[in-house]
Design an enzyme around this catalytic site. Structure first.
Site, PDB file in Angstrom:
ATOM      1  N   PRO A 179       0.818  -1.223   0.000  1.00  0.00           N
ATOM      2  CA  PRO A 179       0.000   0.000   0.000  1.00  0.00           C
ATOM      3  C   PRO A 179       0.850   1.271   0.000  1.00  0.00           C
ATOM      4  O   PRO A 179       0.486   2.267  -0.614  1.00  0.00           O
ATOM      5  CB  PRO A 179      -0.823  -0.127   1.282  1.00  0.00           C
ATOM      6  CG  PRO A 179      -0.942  -1.602   1.500  1.00  0.00           C
ATOM      7  CD  PRO A 179       0.339  -2.186   1.007  1.00  0.00           C
ATOM      8  N   ILE A 226      -2.052  -6.864  -6.613  1.00  0.00           N
ATOM      9  CA  ILE A 226      -1.430  -8.128  -7.003  1.00  0.00           C
ATOM     10  C   ILE A 226      -2.237  -8.786  -8.127  1.00  0.00           C
ATOM     11  O   ILE A 226      -3.326  -9.323  -7.897  1.00  0.00           O
ATOM     12  CB  ILE A 226      -1.291  -9.075  -5.784  1.00  0.00           C
ATOM     13  CG1 ILE A 226      -0.500  -8.389  -4.669  1.00  0.00           C
ATOM     14  CG2 ILE A 226      -0.652 -10.390  -6.212  1.00  0.00           C
ATOM     15  CD1 ILE A 226       0.887  -7.863  -5.077  1.00  0.00           C
ATOM     16  N   ARG A 258       8.694  -5.104 -17.698  1.00  0.00           N
ATOM     17  CA  ARG A 258       8.519  -3.842 -18.418  1.00  0.00           C
ATOM     18  C   ARG A 258       8.463  -4.049 -19.922  1.00  0.00           C
ATOM     19  O   ARG A 258       7.663  -3.408 -20.613  1.00  0.00           O
ATOM     20  CB  ARG A 258       9.669  -2.885 -18.065  1.00  0.00           C
ATOM     21  CG  ARG A 258       9.485  -2.299 -16.698  1.00  0.00           C
ATOM     22  CD  ARG A 258      10.706  -1.575 -16.198  1.00  0.00           C
ATOM     23  NE  ARG A 258      10.430  -1.095 -14.846  1.00  0.00           N
ATOM     24  CZ  ARG A 258      11.349  -0.677 -13.987  1.00  0.00           C
ATOM     25  NH1 ARG A 258      12.631  -0.668 -14.343  1.00  0.00           N
ATOM     26  NH2 ARG A 258      11.005  -0.262 -12.792  1.00  0.00           N
ATOM     27  N   ILE A 292     -11.427  10.032 -33.054  1.00  0.00           N
ATOM     28  CA  ILE A 292     -11.813   9.745 -34.441  1.00  0.00           C
ATOM     29  C   ILE A 292     -13.204   9.118 -34.485  1.00  0.00           C
ATOM     30  O   ILE A 292     -14.015   9.422 -35.353  1.00  0.00           O
ATOM     31  CB  ILE A 292     -10.761   8.831 -35.110  1.00  0.00           C
ATOM     32  CG1 ILE A 292      -9.469   9.622 -35.342  1.00  0.00           C
ATOM     33  CG2 ILE A 292     -11.289   8.237 -36.416  1.00  0.00           C
ATOM     34  CD1 ILE A 292      -8.282   8.783 -35.754  1.00  0.00           C
ATOM     35  N   GLY A 299     -15.517   9.693 -32.430  1.00  0.00           N
ATOM     36  CA  GLY A 299     -16.521  10.648 -31.954  1.00  0.00           C
ATOM     37  C   GLY A 299     -17.390  10.012 -30.876  1.00  0.00           C
ATOM     38  O   GLY A 299     -16.911   9.249 -30.047  1.00  0.00           O
ATOM     39  N   GLY A 300     -18.682  10.298 -30.922  1.00  0.00           N
ATOM     40  CA  GLY A 300     -19.606   9.781 -29.908  1.00  0.00           C
ATOM     41  C   GLY A 300     -19.552   8.265 -29.792  1.00  0.00           C
ATOM     42  O   GLY A 300     -19.665   7.709 -28.700  1.00  0.00           O
ATOM     43  N   GLU A 334       3.986  -1.917 -13.397  1.00  0.00           N
ATOM     44  CA  GLU A 334       5.383  -2.300 -13.677  1.00  0.00           C
ATOM     45  C   GLU A 334       6.273  -1.052 -13.698  1.00  0.00           C
ATOM     46  O   GLU A 334       7.189  -0.951 -14.502  1.00  0.00           O
ATOM     47  CB  GLU A 334       5.525  -3.059 -15.006  1.00  0.00           C
ATOM     48  CG  GLU A 334       4.731  -4.322 -15.072  1.00  0.00           C
ATOM     49  CD  GLU A 334       5.385  -5.514 -14.399  1.00  0.00           C
ATOM     50  OE1 GLU A 334       4.790  -6.588 -14.430  1.00  0.00           O
ATOM     51  OE2 GLU A 334       6.476  -5.373 -13.826  1.00  0.00           O
ATOM     52  N   SER A 369       5.506   5.863 -15.503  1.00  0.00           N
ATOM     53  CA  SER A 369       6.353   6.583 -16.459  1.00  0.00           C
ATOM     54  C   SER A 369       7.368   7.451 -15.727  1.00  0.00           C
ATOM     55  O   SER A 369       8.509   7.613 -16.180  1.00  0.00           O
ATOM     56  CB  SER A 369       5.490   7.469 -17.367  1.00  0.00           C
ATOM     57  OG  SER A 369       4.769   6.661 -18.266  1.00  0.00           O
ATOM     58  N   GLU A 370       6.961   7.983 -14.581  1.00  0.00           N
ATOM     59  CA  GLU A 370       7.875   8.836 -13.801  1.00  0.00           C
ATOM     60  C   GLU A 370       9.073   8.003 -13.326  1.00  0.00           C
ATOM     61  O   GLU A 370      10.222   8.455 -13.380  1.00  0.00           O
ATOM     62  CB  GLU A 370       7.128   9.453 -12.612  1.00  0.00           C
ATOM     63  CG  GLU A 370       6.065  10.483 -12.996  1.00  0.00           C
ATOM     64  CD  GLU A 370       4.847   9.896 -13.710  1.00  0.00           C
ATOM     65  OE1 GLU A 370       4.525   8.706 -13.487  1.00  0.00           O
ATOM     66  OE2 GLU A 370       4.229  10.623 -14.515  1.00  0.00           O
TER      67      GLU A 370
END
Lengths: 248, 379
Positions: free
Chosen positions: B128, B157, B243, B337, B339-340, B363, B366-367
């Site tokens: 956690p 997990i 990764r 593309i 749309g709705g 995994e 991005s940071e």
């Protein structure tokens, strides 16, 4: 037990087929080739017998080098040996004769094939093969078992099921519903690459029949838009149904 | 062309594609809506050899190379990213660490059933309050007669509740900091392993992710993976592979979003012509294609390096960073593309948009990937 499975390479049903310039054969460009689905049921039944009772499964197909893909795939699924009968025969009797010449005296207890080749739909090779070899046959089979006396097969017939029993050796042609074919395992795919495909010059006689023309179904005419208000459209539709479609 | 695939690699990719399109795709939307775990599909994938692809045949695997695994994963992600992550976790972070660090006995006992698909596995690192910050791990392993007792909580997990063997990190020697972490193979059927209800996730809804509480859960001395204090090494090795796997999953999802967008751009009309003839849509499609192509090459490069046993921490992190960020962008454009319709659950791009979102998070976010990359550059 020794089992032979006859396989046919056919165009994928999703292929948009085109007629070749000769007007009587398929244009092979852009065609994706697969194993005829009914033959997949045939092979699966042979593989299940191999697993349950022990058997040596040989697959055979007639054609040129491209047919090796079908044979290689069968090896990946679990066939023990593969034979390519080199021939350009396509007439059912010529194909059955070539298969019979190969199978004769090899001691196969069972020969499985699809009940028909997808696309050609002749439903002839299996029965002809049994006749040429002079052995029992059961066609369009949806349930199969090997018994002490020979075999028991359930056949799909118009409006019902027919149960037949017979002695081995026999030719059995498979119908949809016989089983659910498996996927090849990665191990099988790898192992298949190391197995060799035996190549034999086929002894096929000249065909008893010849395709003289191959024609695609006529293109559907374009829809027609009826003009005017609702009453005018209804009148036009009524006329079209009566005078053109002659519905009444 | 780079890379030139071998015949084997192509055959495996085709086999994966065939199974994916015919067996996985048809029920994917229904499973997503019902959050239904695809047990049957996972069992079949196991029988075919897809659950332990790079594990040698002697240990129940398929014995194929790492790039083949990545190609298969990409094909499966194209049709159902939930199946792909279940498969990726079993291959990358359950089987792989046991194959590399396990003793012969551990391989017989745990790797064989995992690689053959008989049971599923997973990886318990995250807690956690600790994920990539492994030094903050709190889960404690206390020495007892014949083994260790695990106490603590594990979070997010994957395969929890549906898997059995989990590579689990716990602190054995708190005074040693990062070097006091050890790895174990934990049998989830042991008393004291409590799997909570599956999380209600935004995407990947048919894969299972749970919170785990460990309460005096016993692992034998023989279940220690590597030596005491090797936990971080085991975890980081698993993460490199994990990764690349997630990056491949992202490429698969993005390619599907692009394929759907191209098909839609051809058939949907506005202002009297297919929307694909409007320049705005064309620029989206072109940019999507460029990012997918670039992502794929990064992923394959990392996969090839890992296959050759070269260090690939930098390449794996780069591939994951770029492929997942690109995939999130590509799926966002796909929804635009459409749309709705792209906002409707009846269209697959809606699912892709939800499924792809987690790829820049799990995994290693991005940071974290940027930290890994920068550290490699500056060391």
């Amino acid at each position: 037990m020794k089992i032979l499975v006859a396989l046919k390479q056919v165009p994928d049903t999703e292929t948009k087929v085109k007629v070749a310039a000769d007007g009587k054969s398929l244009d092979p460009a852009d065609v994706k080739w697969i194993t005829s689905t009914y033959d997949e049921y045939a092979l699966e039944e042979a593989l299940r017998l191999k697993e349950s009772k022990g058997a040596e499964v040989t697959v055979v197909s007639l054609g040129g080098d491209s047919v090796k893909d079908v044979l290689r795939n069968a090896l990946a699924l679990g066939a023990d040996a593969a034979v390519l009968l080199k021939s350009d025969a396509s007439d059912p009797l010529a194909v059955a004769t070539a298969l019979a010449a190969y199978a004769k005296d090899k001691g196969f207890d069972l020969i499985f094939a699809g009940n028909k080749g997808m696309g050609g739909d002749n439903a002839s090779v299996g029965p002809m093969l049994a006749e040429l070899l002079g052995i029992a046959q059961a066609n369009v089979v949806v349930k199969f078992e090997v018994t002490d006396a020979g075999f028991r097969a359930e056949r799909e017939i118009e409006g019902g099921t027919e149960v037949v029993e017979g002695a081995l050796p026999a030719v059995i042609t498979a119908q949809k519903g016989l089983n659910e074919p498996r996927y090849a395992s990665l191990k099988g795919i790898m192992a298949a690459k190391k197995k060799t495909i035996e190549e034999v010059e086929a002894t096929a006689p000249a065909g008893a029949t010849a395709v003289i023309a191959l024609v695609l179904p006529a293109a559907r005419p374009e829809g027609r838009k009826l003009d005017g208000d609702a009453a005018a459209q209804a009148a036009a539709l009524l006329n079209a149904l009566k005078d053109e479609a002659k519905v009444f | 062309m780079f890379p030139a695939f071998t015949e084997d690699q192509l055959a495996i990719r085709d086999a994966a594609r065939d199974f994916a399109v015919n067996e996985i795709e048809p029920g994917a939307m229904a499973r997503d809506h019902a959050a239904e775990f695809p047990s049957d599909i996972i069992r079949q994938l196991g029988e075919m050899g897809f659950m332990g692809m790079t594990v040698p045949e002697a240990y129940g695997g398929a014995g194929v190379d790492y790039l083949s695994y990545i190609l298969a994963l990409e094909e499966i992600a194209k049709v159902d990213a939930s199946v792909a992550v279940t498969m990726s976790v079993n291959n990358s972070v359950a089987c792989a660490p046991i194959l590399v660090f396990g003793t012969e006995a551990q391989k017989q006992k745990y790797l064989k059933p995992l690689a053959s698909g008989e049971v599923l596995g997973g990886f318990m690192l995250t807690e956690p309050d600790a994920g990539s910050d492994a030094a903050a791990l709190k889960c404690r392993a206390t020495k007892v007669e014949g083994g260790w007792q695990l106490n603590g909580a594990k979070a997010w997990i994957t395969n929890g509740g549906v898997g059995r063997y989990f590579v689990t990190m716990a602190v054995t020697h708190p005074e040693l900091g990062k070097k006091g972490i050890s790895a174990f193979v934990l049998d989830a059927e042991r008393p004291g392993v409590h799997m909570a209800k599956p999380e209600e996730k935004m995407g990947l809804r048919s894969s299972k992710t749970v919170m785990v509480t460990l309460e005096d859960a016993f692992v034998a001395d023989d279940d220690l993976l590597g030596g005491p204090g090797d936990g971080l090494k085991v975890a980081l090795h698993g993460l490199d592979g994990g990764r690349i796997g997630i990056a491949a999953q992202a490429v698969g999802i993005a390619q599907r979003a692009l394929n759907e967008s191209i098909a839609y751009a051809r058939t949907r009309h506005s202002f009297g012509k297919p929307i694909g003839e409007h320049q705005a849509i064309q620029t989206y499609l072109a940019e999507m294609e460029a990012r997918v192509q670039a992502s794929r090459l990064l992923v394959y490069k990392a996969a090839i390096m890992r296959n050759e046993g070269q260090p690939c921490t930098l390449e794996a992190a780069t591939a994951k960073l770029f492929a997942t960020e690109s995939a999130v962008w590509v799926c966002d454009r796909a929804v635009q593309i459409f749309g709705g319709y792209g906002y409707s659950r009846e269209y697959v791009v809606e699912r892709l948009y939800r499924d792809v979102r987690v790829t820049t998070i799990y995994e290693g976010t991005s940071e974290i990937q940027r930290i890994v990359v920068a550290r490699s550059l500056l060391k």
